[in-house]
Design a protein around this motif. Structure first.
Motif: not given
Length: 201
Positions: A40, A60, A159-160, A186, A188, A193-195
């Motif tokens: 990503w 992102s 960064h999942q 969060a 997406p 997905t940025h948590l």
């Protein structure tokens, strides 16, 4: 007061590396043809304003740059330092100086790398002095786990990437007790997905 945080790409099951067929860990990689945890960073069309060469999706890039621009110094654990070719004598961040936490002297450290051998508290204190009003980033699972155990971390950013690696190297090491996190944001985005979590006290 400046904040202390960590941010790293992880699989959904919490790994930072997959397991290669011969059994070795490969940082950031999946198994076989699986995507890496870092795709990503380069799969988008929006250049990062902080890191040259990164082209991310628009959501992102917006999230990543807002976090990266906060960093005034970054503390790195010795294992991460060695696995990253010692960052070429510099820092993993393009503008923030690096503090290396090690349990021994590091004569090969670069002139811009500050080495601390007296524990995570002293390493973070040194980084705060360098960072001034900006924040301190942490890099390395063992380092982050020690800082969490000492109550020194304010935020955790994961960064999942939507993949289950099923084995490899976990980011978090064993902690002496549970740590409560509260979700702050969060975001997406394509492939990730940025948590963004705050750490409970």
């Amino acid at each position: 007061m400046s904040k202390v945080f960590t941010g790293l790409a992880v699989s959904v099951d919490g790994y930072i590396s997959g397991k290669r067929p011969e059994g070795a860990d490969e940082f950031g990689s999946g198994l076989g043809d699986a995507p890496t945890l870092f795709d990503w960073y380069f799969d988008g069309d929006t250049p990062s304003q902080v890191f040259d060469g990164f082209k991310l999706s628009e959501p992102s890039a917006r999230f990543f740059d807002s976090i990266a621009s906060r960093v005034g110094a970054i503390v790195v654990g010795h294992t991460t330092y060695e696995h990253s070719s010692r960052f070429g004598g510099g820092s993993p961040h393009p503008t923030a100086p690096m503090v290396l936490l090690s349990n021994r002297l590091v004569p090969e450290a670069g002139d811009g790398q500050t080495v601390i051998t007296t524990g995570v508290e002293d390493a973070i204190a040194a980084a705060r002095d360098i960072a001034g009003s900006k924040d301190v980033g942490l890099m390395g699972g063992g380092l982050v786990s020690s800082a969490l155990a000492a109550g020194l971390v304010d935020e955790v950013i994961l960064h999942q990437v939507p993949i289950l690696l099923g084995g490899g190297r976990r980011f978090f090491h064993e902690l002496p007790e549970h740590v409560e996190l509260r979700l702050l944001q969060a975001v997406p985005a394509p492939g990730v997905t940025h948590l963004h979590y705050g750490v409970g006290r």
